[in-house]
Design an enzyme around this catalytic site. Structure first.
Site, PDB file in Angstrom:
ATOM      1  N   LYS A 253      -6.307  -9.742   6.235  1.00 43.54           N
ATOM      2  CA  LYS A 253      -5.253  -8.755   6.453  1.00 43.54           C
ATOM      3  C   LYS A 253      -5.336  -8.203   7.880  1.00 43.54           C
ATOM      4  O   LYS A 253      -6.418  -8.133   8.466  1.00 43.54           O
ATOM      5  CB  LYS A 253      -5.429  -7.566   5.495  1.00 43.54           C
ATOM      6  CG  LYS A 253      -5.238  -7.853   4.039  1.00 43.54           C
ATOM      7  CD  LYS A 253      -5.504  -6.580   3.230  1.00 43.54           C
ATOM      8  CE  LYS A 253      -5.405  -6.806   1.735  1.00 43.54           C
ATOM      9  NZ  LYS A 253      -4.001  -7.006   1.314  1.00 43.54           N
ATOM     10  N   ARG A 327      -4.271 -11.629  -8.794  1.00 45.13           N
ATOM     11  CA  ARG A 327      -3.789 -12.415  -9.942  1.00 45.13           C
ATOM     12  C   ARG A 327      -4.845 -13.403 -10.433  1.00 45.13           C
ATOM     13  O   ARG A 327      -4.859 -13.771 -11.608  1.00 45.13           O
ATOM     14  CB  ARG A 327      -2.494 -13.127  -9.554  1.00 45.13           C
ATOM     15  CG  ARG A 327      -2.624 -14.153  -8.442  1.00 45.13           C
ATOM     16  CD  ARG A 327      -1.301 -14.438  -7.773  1.00 45.13           C
ATOM     17  NE  ARG A 327      -0.858 -13.310  -6.955  1.00 45.13           N
ATOM     18  CZ  ARG A 327       0.303 -13.258  -6.306  1.00 45.13           C
ATOM     19  NH1 ARG A 327       1.148 -14.270  -6.386  1.00 45.13           N
ATOM     20  NH2 ARG A 327       0.628 -12.206  -5.584  1.00 45.13           N
TER      21      ARG A 327
END
Length: 473
Positions: A253, A327
């Site tokens: 990120k 996920r």
């Protein structure tokens, strides 16, 4: 949390909080009634929920009155009133809130919850949480005792969820979180906690959790909380994403996006806090809560873009973006829930995508479910608690985007809505429980950049009170 108690007469040394509706005061005391009425007449927005007017009364008792708007006097208005009073008063200033005679039980519930939520401050901040006692002045204290107990359980859950989420990741690694859950459950009869160590995760085939946590010096864990009261007729499984810090992994990120990634376990914080509150209230519903915990870090052992991961249910995922890690850990827990726990309902909460905020803003979570009844129940619990959500579609044609050339599915396709495809990916692991499942993407409402109503700056604890309302129904 600071104490709140029900009384029939207020203490003389306390700052009074007088409740105001759009037409004027709903409750007054004789020595300040005229002054308060005049204050309301001169106010710009008399009675709007959460507005505060301060009435100093030098050399008199009480020395100060806070006139706080309650709006339509529904539960949301009372909650806003309590939060505003707690935020306006000093942390060490005792308060006496005067309610109108015959107030509905929801008034005490909302008011007390608002006081506790508005009085929260993140540990280690410049301001401390409220400490001074609050009296709720009512005509019959016994009538409102149950409402106060329920409000205390919900607010306590929110405080815990906020504390867990606000804790810096230099402290909050998977082992720390697991140990905290063992300690919290130990004092609650009937609630059991099991911690899955890395060896057991490997033996059971939790490939998603192990992949995401593989790059960190802090190994992953999974916590399983179980509340199984005698006579329970339904079994609800809660799953919360527990990524204790997310660098994005090799798909790293940017600095701005990484700064607040201690909040990436907000879903885990909400589900465990709600489960502890269920045990405190001894609710007659069976609840099993699964929290897969991992730290997504960058190192030579980190999983890579293009890796194929084998999950608990034996299916495989191709991951081309290691920043779509949440996920992967949820997939293992969902597969385990369906295969081993025989749930009636499965609900997962996750700070999963930033995409939901584009459509819904920062105060509303995205709700995905094929089950209309479940969706309505969760929506109603969210409306009642002030933790809003909006139902989003699960279009089957978008599932085509999950196709992979080298695995059973692609975990992070570039096509389609990011929040929608993430939900469709999770659906793949529900098997015959996909029609009794709900997914809540709550990344945006898990954090507040400034104090707002019952929210303090920082972690909001979103979902803990909503789940408690749902499980209490």
């Amino acid at each position: 949390m600071f104490p709140i108690r029900l009384v029939a007469r207020p203490g003389d040394d306390r700052t009074r909080v007088m409740v105001v509706g759009p037409a004027g005061p709903l409750a007054t005391e004789t020595d300040s009634a005229a002054e308060l009425s005049e204050l309301c007449r001169s106010a710009d927005t008399p009675g709007r929920a959460g507005t505060v007017q301060v009435l100093p009364r030098p050399l008199r008792t009480p020395a100060k009155v806070l006139a706080v708007g309650v709006g339509a006097a529904d539960e949301a208005g009372w909650r806003a009133c309590g939060a505003a009073a707690a935020r306006t008063a000093a942390a060490d200033e005792p308060l006496a809130v005067v309610l109108p005679a015959g107030a509905a039980p929801d008034a005490v519930h909302g008011l007390a919850e608002g006081l506790w939520l508005g009085g929260y401050r993140a540990p280690g901040g410049a301001k401390t949480s409220r400490t001074a006692e609050v009296e709720l002045v009512v005509d019959d204290p016994d009538r409102y005792a149950d409402g106060l107990d329920v409000a205390r359980a919900g607010a306590s859950a929110a405080w815990l969820a906020r504390d867990l989420t606000n804790t810096p990741s230099s402290v909050k690694n998977p082992a720390w979180f697991a140990e905290r859950m063992l300690a919290e459950s130990a004092g609650r009869p009937g609630l059991t906690a099991t911690v899955w160590e890395p060896d057991r995760l490997a033996a059971e085939g939790f490939g998603g959790v192990l992949a995401v946590g593989g790059g960190s010096a802090n190994p992953p864990r999974m916590v399983e909380l179980a509340w199984a009261p005698s006579g329970a007729t339904r079994h609800v499984v809660l799953v919360g994403k527990g990524v204790t810090f997310d660098t994005g992994g090799i798909s790293i990120k940017p600095v701005g996006a990484m700064q607040l990634m201690r909040k990436d376990m907000g879903g885990a914080a909400a589900v465990v806090a709600a489960t502890l509150a269920v045990a405190d209230l001894r609710l007659p519903v069976r609840v099993t809560t699964l929290v897969p915990l991992a730290e997504n870090a960058v190192s030579g052992s980190a999983y890579r873009p293009g890796d194929v991961i084998t999950h608990f249910d034996g299916t495989t995922s191709e991951s081309t973006n290691t920043d779509a890690e949440g996920r992967l850990v949820l997939a293992d827990a969902l597969g385990y829930a369906v295969a081993r726990l025989a749930p009636d309902v499965v609900i997962d909460l996750a700070t999963l995508t930033g995409a939901n905020a584009v459509a819904l803003g920062t105060r509303t979570a995205a709700l995905y479910s094929h089950d209309d009844e479940l969706a309505r129940a969760l929506f109603a619990a969210g409306e009642a608690s002030g933790e809003r959500m909006w139902r989003m579609p699960l279009p089957d044609d978008y599932a085509e985007y999950l196709r992979s050339d080298i695995a059973d599915r692609h975990s992070s396709p570039a096509q389609g809505g990011g929040s929608v495809t993430a939900a469709l990916y999770l659906r793949e692991f529900l098997g015959d429980r996909a029609d009794r499942w709900a997914h809540l993407d709550m990344s945006a409402p898990s954090w507040a950049s400034a104090a707002d109503g019952e929210l303090s700056k920082g972690a909001t604890g979103w979902g803990a009170r909503m789940l408690l309302r749902y499980l209490s129904a």
